[in-house]
Design an enzyme around this catalytic site. Structure first.
Site, PDB file in Angstrom:
ATOM      1  N   TYR A  49      74.609  59.425  24.219  1.00 57.10           N
ATOM      2  CA  TYR A  49      73.603  59.991  23.306  1.00 57.10           C
ATOM      3  C   TYR A  49      74.279  60.292  21.971  1.00 57.10           C
ATOM      4  O   TYR A  49      75.266  61.025  21.937  1.00 57.10           O
ATOM      5  CB  TYR A  49      73.105  61.267  23.958  1.00 57.10           C
ATOM      6  CG  TYR A  49      72.107  62.128  23.240  1.00 57.10           C
ATOM      7  CD1 TYR A  49      70.843  61.661  22.928  1.00 57.10           C
ATOM      8  CD2 TYR A  49      72.402  63.454  22.956  1.00 57.10           C
ATOM      9  CE1 TYR A  49      69.913  62.501  22.327  1.00 57.10           C
ATOM     10  CE2 TYR A  49      71.470  64.300  22.362  1.00 57.10           C
ATOM     11  CZ  TYR A  49      70.229  63.805  22.056  1.00 57.10           C
ATOM     12  OH  TYR A  49      69.298  64.638  21.476  1.00 57.10           O
ATOM     13  N   TYR A 203      67.111  68.139  32.917  1.00 56.57           N
ATOM     14  CA  TYR A 203      68.400  68.481  32.320  1.00 56.57           C
ATOM     15  C   TYR A 203      68.377  69.831  31.609  1.00 56.57           C
ATOM     16  O   TYR A 203      69.207  70.701  31.831  1.00 56.57           O
ATOM     17  CB  TYR A 203      68.811  67.394  31.315  1.00 56.57           C
ATOM     18  CG  TYR A 203      70.168  67.649  30.682  1.00 56.57           C
ATOM     19  CD1 TYR A 203      71.329  67.294  31.353  1.00 56.57           C
ATOM     20  CD2 TYR A 203      70.289  68.269  29.435  1.00 56.57           C
ATOM     21  CE1 TYR A 203      72.574  67.547  30.790  1.00 56.57           C
ATOM     22  CE2 TYR A 203      71.530  68.520  28.876  1.00 56.57           C
ATOM     23  CZ  TYR A 203      72.670  68.148  29.553  1.00 56.57           C
ATOM     24  OH  TYR A 203      73.899  68.406  29.007  1.00 56.57           O
ATOM     25  N   HIS A 204      67.381  69.998  30.761  1.00 56.71           N
ATOM     26  CA  HIS A 204      67.364  71.192  29.905  1.00 56.71           C
ATOM     27  C   HIS A 204      67.084  72.462  30.688  1.00 56.71           C
ATOM     28  O   HIS A 204      67.443  73.545  30.253  1.00 56.71           O
ATOM     29  CB  HIS A 204      66.340  71.004  28.779  1.00 56.71           C
ATOM     30  CG  HIS A 204      66.451  69.666  28.120  1.00 56.71           C
ATOM     31  ND1 HIS A 204      65.831  68.549  28.617  1.00 56.71           N
ATOM     32  CD2 HIS A 204      67.153  69.262  27.043  1.00 56.71           C
ATOM     33  CE1 HIS A 204      66.127  67.503  27.866  1.00 56.71           C
ATOM     34  NE2 HIS A 204      66.922  67.908  26.911  1.00 56.71           N
ATOM     35  N   LYS A 548      66.484  83.776  15.501  1.00 63.98           N
ATOM     36  CA  LYS A 548      66.917  82.381  15.656  1.00 63.98           C
ATOM     37  C   LYS A 548      66.528  81.732  14.347  1.00 63.98           C
ATOM     38  O   LYS A 548      65.357  81.578  14.055  1.00 63.98           O
ATOM     39  CB  LYS A 548      66.102  81.686  16.738  1.00 63.98           C
ATOM     40  CG  LYS A 548      66.467  81.799  18.150  1.00 63.98           C
ATOM     41  CD  LYS A 548      67.674  81.113  18.634  1.00 63.98           C
ATOM     42  CE  LYS A 548      67.961  79.711  18.165  1.00 63.98           C
ATOM     43  NZ  LYS A 548      69.318  79.302  18.333  1.00 63.98           N
ATOM     44  N   ASP A 552      66.538  75.155  15.215  1.00 64.54           N
ATOM     45  CA  ASP A 552      67.252  75.034  16.486  1.00 64.54           C
ATOM     46  C   ASP A 552      66.495  75.728  17.619  1.00 64.54           C
ATOM     47  O   ASP A 552      66.184  76.913  17.525  1.00 64.54           O
ATOM     48  CB  ASP A 552      68.638  75.674  16.272  1.00 64.54           C
ATOM     49  CG  ASP A 552      69.369  75.931  17.566  1.00 64.54           C
ATOM     50  OD1 ASP A 552      69.178  75.154  18.510  1.00 64.54           O
ATOM     51  OD2 ASP A 552      70.136  76.908  17.619  1.00 64.54           O
ATOM     52  N   HIS A 554      67.497  76.031  20.877  1.00 63.99           N
ATOM     53  CA  HIS A 554      68.277  76.501  22.030  1.00 63.99           C
ATOM     54  C   HIS A 554      68.390  78.021  21.970  1.00 63.99           C
ATOM     55  O   HIS A 554      69.191  78.559  21.229  1.00 63.99           O
ATOM     56  CB  HIS A 554      69.667  75.851  22.036  1.00 63.99           C
ATOM     57  CG  HIS A 554      69.581  74.363  22.245  1.00 63.99           C
ATOM     58  ND1 HIS A 554      69.720  73.473  21.220  1.00 63.99           N
ATOM     59  CD2 HIS A 554      69.336  73.640  23.351  1.00 63.99           C
ATOM     60  CE1 HIS A 554      69.566  72.248  21.705  1.00 63.99           C
ATOM     61  NE2 HIS A 554      69.334  72.327  22.999  1.00 63.99           N
TER      62      HIS A 554
HETATM   63  C1  3CP Z   1      69.350  47.468  38.118  1.00 68.47           C
HETATM   64  N1  3CP Z   1      68.396  46.554  38.266  1.00 68.47           N
HETATM   65  C2  3CP Z   1      68.499  46.047  39.485  1.00 68.47           C
HETATM   66  C3  3CP Z   1      69.605  46.676  40.093  1.00 68.47           C
HETATM   67  N2  3CP Z   1      70.111  47.539  39.216  1.00 68.47           N
HETATM   68  N3  3CP Z   1      67.774  45.111  40.122  1.00 68.47           N
HETATM   69  C4  3CP Z   1      68.138  44.811  41.370  1.00 68.47           C
HETATM   70  N4  3CP Z   1      69.199  45.371  42.013  1.00 68.47           N
HETATM   71  C5  3CP Z   1      69.955  46.283  41.415  1.00 68.47           C
HETATM   72  N5  3CP Z   1      70.987  46.795  42.052  1.00 68.47           N
HETATM   73  C6  3CP Z   1      67.405  46.154  37.244  1.00 68.47           C
HETATM   74  C7  3CP Z   1      66.341  47.214  37.032  1.00 68.47           C
HETATM   75  O1  3CP Z   1      65.273  47.082  37.936  1.00 68.47           O
HETATM   76  C8  3CP Z   1      65.931  46.965  35.612  1.00 68.47           C
HETATM   77  O2  3CP Z   1      65.024  45.922  35.537  1.00 68.47           O
HETATM   78  C9  3CP Z   1      67.206  46.496  34.950  1.00 68.47           C
HETATM   79  O3  3CP Z   1      68.058  46.045  36.008  1.00 68.47           O
HETATM   80  C10 3CP Z   1      67.887  47.614  34.166  1.00 68.47           C
HETATM   81  O4  3CP Z   1      68.349  48.592  35.059  1.00 68.47           O
HETATM   82  P1  3CP Z   1      67.901  50.098  35.070  1.00 68.47           P
HETATM   83  O5  3CP Z   1      68.384  50.640  36.330  1.00 68.47           O
HETATM   84  O6  3CP Z   1      66.467  50.257  34.789  1.00 68.47           O
HETATM   85  O7  3CP Z   1      68.793  50.677  33.866  1.00 68.47           O
HETATM   86  P2  3CP Z   1      68.428  51.042  32.405  1.00 68.47           P
HETATM   87  O8  3CP Z   1      67.766  49.932  31.686  1.00 68.47           O
HETATM   88  O9  3CP Z   1      69.646  51.576  31.809  1.00 68.47           O
HETATM   89  O10 3CP Z   1      67.357  52.220  32.536  1.00 68.47           O
HETATM   90  C11 3CP Z   1      67.715  53.419  33.121  1.00 68.47           C
HETATM   91  C12 3CP Z   1      66.520  54.352  33.144  1.00 68.47           C
HETATM   92  C13 3CP Z   1      66.006  54.541  31.706  1.00 68.47           C
HETATM   93  C14 3CP Z   1      65.403  53.755  33.964  1.00 68.47           C
HETATM   94  C15 3CP Z   1      66.933  55.667  33.748  1.00 68.47           C
HETATM   95  O11 3CP Z   1      64.835  55.337  31.670  1.00 68.47           O
HETATM   96  C16 3CP Z   1      67.035  55.129  30.791  1.00 68.47           C
HETATM   97  O12 3CP Z   1      67.883  54.435  30.288  1.00 68.47           O
HETATM   98  N6  3CP Z   1      66.992  56.405  30.508  1.00 68.47           N
HETATM   99  C17 3CP Z   1      67.900  57.037  29.553  1.00 68.47           C
HETATM  100  C18 3CP Z   1      67.358  58.299  29.049  1.00 68.47           C
HETATM  101  C19 3CP Z   1      68.316  58.915  28.073  1.00 68.47           C
HETATM  102  O13 3CP Z   1      69.200  58.292  27.534  1.00 68.47           O
HETATM  103  N7  3CP Z   1      68.108  60.125  27.773  1.00 68.47           N
HETATM  104  C20 3CP Z   1      68.947  60.847  26.817  1.00 68.47           C
HETATM  105  C21 3CP Z   1      68.697  62.221  26.905  1.00 68.47           C
HETATM  106  P3  3CP Z   1      63.548  46.131  34.973  1.00 68.47           P
HETATM  107  O14 3CP Z   1      63.692  46.830  33.667  1.00 68.47           O
HETATM  108  O15 3CP Z   1      62.990  44.766  34.888  1.00 68.47           O
HETATM  109  O16 3CP Z   1      62.867  47.016  35.971  1.00 68.47           O
HETATM  110  S1  3CP Z   1      69.749  63.011  25.838  1.00 68.47           S
HETATM  111  C22 3CP Z   1      69.294  64.629  25.834  1.00 68.47           C
HETATM  112  C23 3CP Z   1      70.435  65.478  25.397  1.00 68.47           C
HETATM  113  C24 3CP Z   1      70.187  66.891  25.475  1.00 68.47           C
HETATM  114  C25 3CP Z   1      69.304  67.368  24.368  1.00 68.47           C
HETATM  115  O17 3CP Z   1      68.117  67.241  24.483  1.00 68.47           O
HETATM  116  O18 3CP Z   1      69.785  67.887  23.378  1.00 68.47           O
END
Ligand code: 3CP
Length: 666
Positions: A49, A203-204, A548, A552, A554
């Site tokens: 992030y 998470y939060h 605050k 922000d 938090h």
């Molecule tokens: C993966 N795939 C598979 C396999 N592994 N297929 C078959 N067998 C396996 N073993 C396939 C999946 O089905 C998917 O295809 C593709 O590969 C990609 O895999 P994924 O697992 O979906 O991975 P990804 O693309 O990285 O997505 C992960 C999720 C996504 C789903 C969790 O939502 C994500 O990236 N979230 C991130 C959220 C984030 O970064 N949040 C930051 C918060 P298909 O797509 O075709 O199904 S930061 C907050 C900080 C704190 C604050 O607020 O201040």
């Protein structure tokens, strides 16, 4: 969770007769993992992030991280962007570019992703408040760069409900906000079929003070509200749930964190089945995890590398799909390049050197783990019943009850927390940390220039027409996304779109509920008797204004301090998150306070200290500041005239003592 938590060691044999305990990974109810082959086929996505001041600086950082082996992108926006305020808005002046990238229009979004192949890299955007204009900027920027929307892969957080309990980057009241989040789900399902339309977040909650099991219960309670809202719109959950994903914390309770992720998948599966979902893909819970921020110690930052590694291992052993590992200097300020590289390196070592990716559900079959998982499921099920009781979860969100519940948990956690291990405590050997410094005046100036340029070249008539249309549609209750996309295409700014929406659904300022329980510690008993002596001598209560400042959200620490000061007996006025600065000013000008305290965790402490100091009479009133304050800013704060500086780890008794000392000295 009694057996394991109480005794520390698992003693009795578990009941392994439950059917789910013999299921395989990739098989309902997916306790052991969403995919049969898990990381053997595709390792988790290393998704750090990040976002630093300008779109150009962040673009450069993204490219560098991708070259270094990062496999997904995750955008951190600055606070004004979260709240739908253009950088030129007076309310944004001290927060531009501080905790993330400033995006005011589609032009900024285009520069953010310039030269990055959006059809091959998946992009996550943590956005909830200004969800519609920001997603619209992304869609238009990608289209104008030649990408068909259907080719875009990624995730938009779009989890507004938790913002009312923790984090506080909401704009409108809960009900219209919920409708807007469902607009995004509905629109994206057609327009962005490869985009995850929500990242329902726990998470939060944990960062705010919840235990891992409560984090899970609250996340699923919110998930159910979203599902029911989708159903009410007539959306088919078999399709919708395929693109709902989750986001959890991974803290230091190693075994419990693994159990939490295993339990989460079963509970999500069961919830969907209960709502009639049959599609197998929809029933698999997919999740992102982030290591814990509150577990990091500013005093001994290198130890944080160990903490993050252990937490990352828990997330991986629990079967996460995507992971962010915190940088060791994050308890101090925004990560330096050096610390960010080590954080990514931690994931690369786990992925490439340890064999962790070769084993599916490594704890499956362990008596301890299966029992913990089972206890976690039972806890969450019973907590869900109490969360849904009475007027239900949404009413609890609206009335601030969930925020209050988390605040109470944080008060209890403060009492239970163990001291940090500090391997290098000697001042001489203390590691030198040089966290990133953001030059926000530069960021603000460059945003100002680009907004001015945009407004000169755009067709203002088309912008105004599109904003009028948006307001009209917001009154009619139609899906607003197509109208937001149209306005953004015509170069309306994020702030203008938000302002148009606020004319129909005004900004929301929730009621703050603060605990009045006094934490029971020896330190506080001593402080209380000292305060009693002060009162006896002076015949009056000590008056404190605590605020605050800035945008922000938090407020875990601020609320803890306020609750404690009140419980000790001080006369405390609290101006919470999102109070306009003009209100802080007028409060100070129209009332006497012995002490004014400001809390800032978003890097704006210097600017706000100067601004607040200029409003007080330092002969009569002392100014103190607390939050995430890097060592190198102490001197500057003292020069401004700050008389007490407290960090996240300062003892609360110390704060009260200092307040009394300051008043006695005046
Ligand atoms: C993966 N795939 C598979 C396999 N592994 N297929 C078959 N067998 C396996 N073993 C396939 C999946 O089905 C998917 O295809 C593709 O590969 C990609 O895999 P994924 O697992 O979906 O991975 P990804 O693309 O990285 O997505 C992960 C999720 C996504 C789903 C969790 O939502 C994500 O990236 N979230 C991130 C959220 C984030 O970064 N949040 C930051 C918060 P298909 O797509 O075709 O199904 S930061 C907050 C900080 C704190 C604050 O607020 O201040």
């Amino acid at each position: 969770m009694s057996s394991v938590r109480a005794k520390g060691i698992y003693k009795s044999l578990p009941n392994l007769a439950k059917s789910w305990q013999s299921s395989e990974a990739g098989q309902a109810p997916f306790v052991r993992g969403p995919y049969r082959t898990m990381y053997q086929q595709k390792p988790w996505t290393m998704r750090q992030y990040a976002g630093f001041s300008s779109a150009d600086a962040t673009n450069e950082f993204f490219k560098k991280q991708l070259e270094n082996g990062q496999t997904g992108l995750s955008v951190a926006f600055d606070l004004p962007t979260h709240l739908g305020l253009d950088s030129t808005d007076e309310r944004a002046q001290y927060d531009v570019g501080k905790t993330g990238v400033a995006i005011d229009s589609v032009e900024d979004m285009k520069r953010l992703f310039d030269g990055i192949d959006l059809s091959s890299v998946s992009v996550s955007m943590t956005m909830n408040g200004a969800i519609m204009p920001i997603l619209a900027c992304y869609i238009v920027a990608a289209e104008e760069a030649g990408y068909a929307s259907s080719s875009l892969r990624g995730t938009i957080q779009n989890d507004i409900l938790k913002e009312f309990a923790v984090r506080n980057t909401f704009i409108h009241a809960p009900k219209p906000s919920l409708e807007m989040s469902i607009d995004v789900v509905e629109f994206s399902q057609k327009k962005l079929p490869n985009f995850n339309t929500m990242s329902i977040s726990g998470y939060h909650f944990q960062e705010g003070g919840a235990t891992p099991e409560l984090e899970l219960a609250l996340t699923l309670a919110h998930a159910k509200v979203y599902l029911l809202a989708c159903q009410k719109r007539g959306l088919d959950l078999n399709t919708i749930a395929r693109r709902l994903s989750f986001f959890f914390a991974s803290g230091m309770a190693f075994f419990k964190e693994i159990a939490k992720l295993r339990a989460a998948r079963k509970l999500w599966h069961d919830l969907l089945v209960e709502l009639g979902v049959t599609d197998e893909q929809a029933l698999r819970m997919k999740m992102h995890c982030q290591t814990s921020g509150v577990s990091l110690n500013a005093e001994s930052p290198y130890d944080n590398l160990t903490r993050t590694t252990v937490e990352a291992m828990a997330a991986v052993m629990g079967g996460t799909q995507s992971l962010h590992t915190n940088s060791f200097d994050e308890a101090i300020a925004l990560p330096s390049d050096f610390a960010a590289s080590l954080a990514l390196g931690t994931q690369q070592i786990l992925q490439q050197e340890t064999g962790l990716i070769d084993v599916v559900d490594p704890w499956g079959g362990s008596y301890m783990m299966e029992t913990l998982t089972s206890e976690m499921i039972d806890y969450v099920n019973s907590t869900l019943i109490s969360l849904e009781s009475g007027e239900g979860v949404l009413a609890k969100v609206e009335q601030g009850d969930i925020a209050f519940f988390i605040h109470q948990q944080a008060m209890q956690q403060a009492q239970l927390s163990k001291p940090f291990v500090t391997s290098i405590s000697d001042q001489q050997d203390k590691p030198q940390v040089s966290p990133r410094v953001i030059h926000s005046e530069k960021a603000l100036e460059s945003q100002r220039l680009s907004i001015n340029k945009l407004k000169l070249v755009r067709n203002n008539r088309l912008v105004n027409q599109s904003l009028e249309k948006l307001k009209e549609k917001a009154l009619s209750g139609q899906n607003l996304m197509p109208y937001v996309v149209a306005a953004i295409k015509h170069r309306a700014t994020v702030g203008e779109v938000t302002e148009a929406l606020c004319q129909i659904h005004p900004r929301f300022f929730p009621q703050q509920k603060i605990s009045n329980e006094l934490l029971d510690s020896e330190d506080l008993k001593t402080v209380r008797s000292r305060y009693q002596q002060f009162m006896n001598k002076n015949g009056r209560a000590l008056k404190v204004l605590f605020t605050k400042v800035g945008l922000d959200g938090h407020d875990r620490g601020a609320k803890q301090v306020v609750a404690t000061l009140k419980a000790v007996g001080l006369d405390v006025t609290y101006l919470p998150v999102l109070t306009p600065f003009s209100e802080v000013q007028s409060m100070i000008q129209n009332h006497h306070f012995d002490v004014v305290g400001i809390s800032s965790l978003a890097g704006a402490h210097l600017d706000f200290s100067k601004a607040v100091f200029s409003c007080i009479d330092p002969v009569k009133t002392a100014l103190i500041v607390g939050g995430v304050i890097p060592d190198h800013d102490f001197e500057s704060l003292e020069k401004i005239g700050i008389e007490g500086i407290f960090t996240r780890h300062s003892e609360i008794g110390l704060v009260v003592n200092r307040i009394i000392e300051l008043v006695e000295a005046k």
